[in-house]
Design a protein around this motif. Structure first.
Motif, PDB file in Angstrom:
ATOM      1  N   ARG A  29       3.797  -4.758  -0.635  1.00 57.40           N
ATOM      2  CA  ARG A  29       4.657  -4.528   0.903  1.00 57.40           C
ATOM      3  C   ARG A  29       5.510  -5.722   0.760  1.00 57.40           C
ATOM      4  O   ARG A  29       6.787  -5.199   1.397  1.00 57.40           O
ATOM      5  CB  ARG A  29       3.430  -4.513   2.510  1.00 57.40           C
ATOM      6  CG  ARG A  29       3.595  -3.601   3.626  1.00 57.40           C
ATOM      7  CD  ARG A  29       3.306  -3.412   4.369  1.00 57.40           C
ATOM      8  NE  ARG A  29       2.230  -2.785   3.836  1.00 57.40           N
ATOM      9  CZ  ARG A  29       1.389  -1.928   4.624  1.00 57.40           C
ATOM     10  NH1 ARG A  29       0.905  -3.052   5.276  1.00 57.40           N
ATOM     11  NH2 ARG A  29       0.394  -0.682   4.159  1.00 57.40           N
ATOM     12  N   ALA A  41       7.610  -5.577  -1.750  1.00 60.18           N
ATOM     13  CA  ALA A  41       9.083  -4.072  -0.865  1.00 60.18           C
ATOM     14  C   ALA A  41       9.552  -4.620  -0.015  1.00 60.18           C
ATOM     15  O   ALA A  41      11.463  -3.735   0.727  1.00 60.18           O
ATOM     16  CB  ALA A  41       7.937  -3.329  -0.809  1.00 60.18           C
ATOM     17  N   ALA A  85      13.225  -0.959   2.430  1.00 55.91           N
ATOM     18  CA  ALA A  85      11.810  -0.770   2.989  1.00 55.91           C
ATOM     19  C   ALA A  85      12.407   0.800   2.948  1.00 55.91           C
ATOM     20  O   ALA A  85      12.381   2.379   2.237  1.00 55.91           O
ATOM     21  CB  ALA A  85      11.622  -0.632   4.680  1.00 55.91           C
ATOM     22  N   MET A 131      13.174   1.828  -1.389  1.00 57.41           N
ATOM     23  CA  MET A 131      11.820   1.992  -1.433  1.00 57.41           C
ATOM     24  C   MET A 131      10.955   3.661  -1.198  1.00 57.41           C
ATOM     25  O   MET A 131      10.862   4.377  -2.314  1.00 57.41           O
ATOM     26  CB  MET A 131      10.645   1.135  -0.999  1.00 57.41           C
ATOM     27  CG  MET A 131      11.025  -0.137  -1.609  1.00 57.41           C
ATOM     28  SD  MET A 131      10.026   0.038  -2.849  1.00 57.41           S
ATOM     29  CE  MET A 131       8.150  -0.337  -3.015  1.00 57.41           C
ATOM     30  N   ARG A 190       7.347   4.037  -1.899  1.00 56.13           N
ATOM     31  CA  ARG A 190       7.304   3.947  -0.600  1.00 56.13           C
ATOM     32  C   ARG A 190       7.007   5.273   0.063  1.00 56.13           C
ATOM     33  O   ARG A 190       7.885   5.713   0.699  1.00 56.13           O
ATOM     34  CB  ARG A 190       7.779   2.692   0.374  1.00 56.13           C
ATOM     35  CG  ARG A 190       7.900   2.864   1.652  1.00 56.13           C
ATOM     36  CD  ARG A 190       8.754   1.902   1.814  1.00 56.13           C
ATOM     37  NE  ARG A 190       8.561   2.005   3.764  1.00 56.13           N
ATOM     38  CZ  ARG A 190       9.809   2.635   4.233  1.00 56.13           C
ATOM     39  NH1 ARG A 190      10.349   3.311   4.114  1.00 56.13           N
ATOM     40  NH2 ARG A 190       9.869   2.853   6.037  1.00 56.13           N
ATOM     41  N   ASP A 221       2.272   2.771   5.998  1.00 55.59           N
ATOM     42  CA  ASP A 221       3.014   2.990   4.692  1.00 55.59           C
ATOM     43  C   ASP A 221       2.104   2.941   3.871  1.00 55.59           C
ATOM     44  O   ASP A 221       0.707   2.410   3.636  1.00 55.59           O
ATOM     45  CB  ASP A 221       4.113   1.689   4.792  1.00 55.59           C
ATOM     46  CG  ASP A 221       5.520   2.063   5.540  1.00 55.59           C
ATOM     47  OD1 ASP A 221       5.453   3.212   6.047  1.00 55.59           O
ATOM     48  OD2 ASP A 221       5.893   0.489   5.885  1.00 55.59           O
ATOM     49  N   ILE A 252       2.914   2.180  -0.393  1.00 58.91           N
ATOM     50  CA  ILE A 252       3.591   0.916  -1.778  1.00 58.91           C
ATOM     51  C   ILE A 252       2.886   1.831  -2.713  1.00 58.91           C
ATOM     52  O   ILE A 252       1.463   1.513  -3.470  1.00 58.91           O
ATOM     53  CB  ILE A 252       3.049  -0.163  -1.499  1.00 58.91           C
ATOM     54  CG1 ILE A 252       4.348  -0.333   0.040  1.00 58.91           C
ATOM     55  CG2 ILE A 252       3.976  -0.863  -2.618  1.00 58.91           C
ATOM     56  CD1 ILE A 252       5.292  -0.130   0.106  1.00 58.91           C
ATOM     57  N   ARG A 273      -1.403  -1.436   0.051  1.00 65.50           N
ATOM     58  CA  ARG A 273      -0.652  -2.482   0.203  1.00 65.50           C
ATOM     59  C   ARG A 273      -0.436  -4.000  -1.180  1.00 65.50           C
ATOM     60  O   ARG A 273       0.647  -4.065  -1.392  1.00 65.50           O
ATOM     61  CB  ARG A 273      -0.823  -3.103   1.486  1.00 65.50           C
ATOM     62  CG  ARG A 273      -0.645  -4.738   1.263  1.00 65.50           C
ATOM     63  CD  ARG A 273      -1.010  -5.334   3.463  1.00 65.50           C
ATOM     64  NE  ARG A 273      -0.260  -6.914   2.827  1.00 65.50           N
ATOM     65  CZ  ARG A 273      -0.697  -7.219   4.090  1.00 65.50           C
ATOM     66  NH1 ARG A 273      -1.429  -7.237   4.803  1.00 65.50           N
ATOM     67  NH2 ARG A 273      -0.233  -8.588   3.658  1.00 65.50           N
TER      68      ARG A 273
END
Length: 286
Positions: free
Chosen positions: A171, A174, A179, A182, A203, A210, A212, A260
């Motif tokens: 995270r 990312a 964000a 992603m 993402r 979220d 990932i 994450r």
């Protein structure tokens, strides 16, 4: 030393430097007077002040924070993205421990507990088949699924300090990449799943958190933005400094937030080929 003792020690720990002695005494009392049993709060305290410990967290003592509704285990997982629970499964079957710690997931074929041992060769659609005893790259498990498992639980049967599970905060990477980028980066699984190739995003959100996803072997860029972001993310993974999560004793457990954190395995030396872990996927934590 119960929860009350932990909270008292925690207050002292946040005080001035000259107040550190009572904390050391409280922790020393914990180590000497228990029989290897402590709450997760106590394990966190020992971790935070940097002491070596080998205690067992009793799942029946996992407390719920009244303000957030989250268990202490969930709060620790949210804090660092992973939790090491030394000795929690000692003398106990992995499936029972997993069921107490969270909501377990059965994979196809109804298999709950998976055996993980180093292999020089294996089927070509597995990491062991691709890399053998070499280093496994950083990845999230089952990244090609639309909704991957939220957590993975690794239980040590036989471990070594020099063969830890390496962890990176996906995270955070990312966030560095961006964000929004992603979320726009389309990827596809390397192979069809159930006869279908579904476009995925590096993402995405499940509505509350979220997700990932990352796997340089099993995900491939599927758009121009996907190619740019994929390359950028991989470069940052290679530059990042991972954390080593060490499990040595039978019964040590590592829980990783699979939405994450990325994880990897170092190369396996000839005298470490008897390393053995068990894995269970969890939908949620208790």
């Amino acid at each position: 030393m119960g929860d009350r003792g932990y909270r008292k020690a925690g207050r002292r720990c946040r005080g001035k430097a000259h107040q550190a002695r009572p904390v050391q005494k409280a922790v020393s009392d914990f180590k000497l007077t228990t029989t290897g049993i402590g709450t997760i709060s106590e394990l966190a305290l020992l971790r935070d002040i940097g002491l070596t410990y080998n205690a067992c967290a009793m799942t029946s003592e996992i407390a719920i924070d009244e303000g957030s509704g989250r268990s202490e285990l969930r709060m620790l997982a949210d804090l660092d993205g992973y939790v090491v629970l030394p000795g929690i499964a000692a003398g106990r079957p992995t499936d029972r421990v997993a069921e107490e710690l969270g909501q377990v997931m059965l994979l196809s074929g109804g298999k709950l507990v998976q055996e993980l041992t180093p292999k020089a060769t294996s089927t070509p659609n597995t990491y062991s088949g691709l890399f053998g005893l070499d280093r496994f790259p950083f990845h999230t498990d089952l990244a090609h699924w639309l909704i991957p498992p939220r957590y993975l639980l690794l239980r040590c049967i036989r471990g070594y300090a020099d063969v830890p599970t390496m962890i990176l905060d996906g995270r955070a990477i990312a966030s560095d990449v961006g964000a929004d980028l992603m979320g726009r980066a389309l990827v596809r699984p390397r192979r069809p799943r159930r006869g279908e190739v579904r476009m995925l995003r590096l993402r995405q959100s499940d509505g509350t958190d979220d997700i990932i996803r990352w796997d340089i072997e099993y995900l491939k860029p599927a758009s121009h933005v996907g190619e740019l972001v994929f390359s950028n993310f991989q470069n940052r993974v290679e530059e990042a400094t991972p954390t080593a999560a060490v499990m040595v004793d039978d019964g040590d457990v590592l829980i990783i937030d699979n939405w994450r954190m990325l994880h990897a395995r170092p190369a396996i030396a000839p005298n470490r080929r008897d390393r053995r872990l068990q894995r269970v996927y969890l939908r949620s934590l208790a």
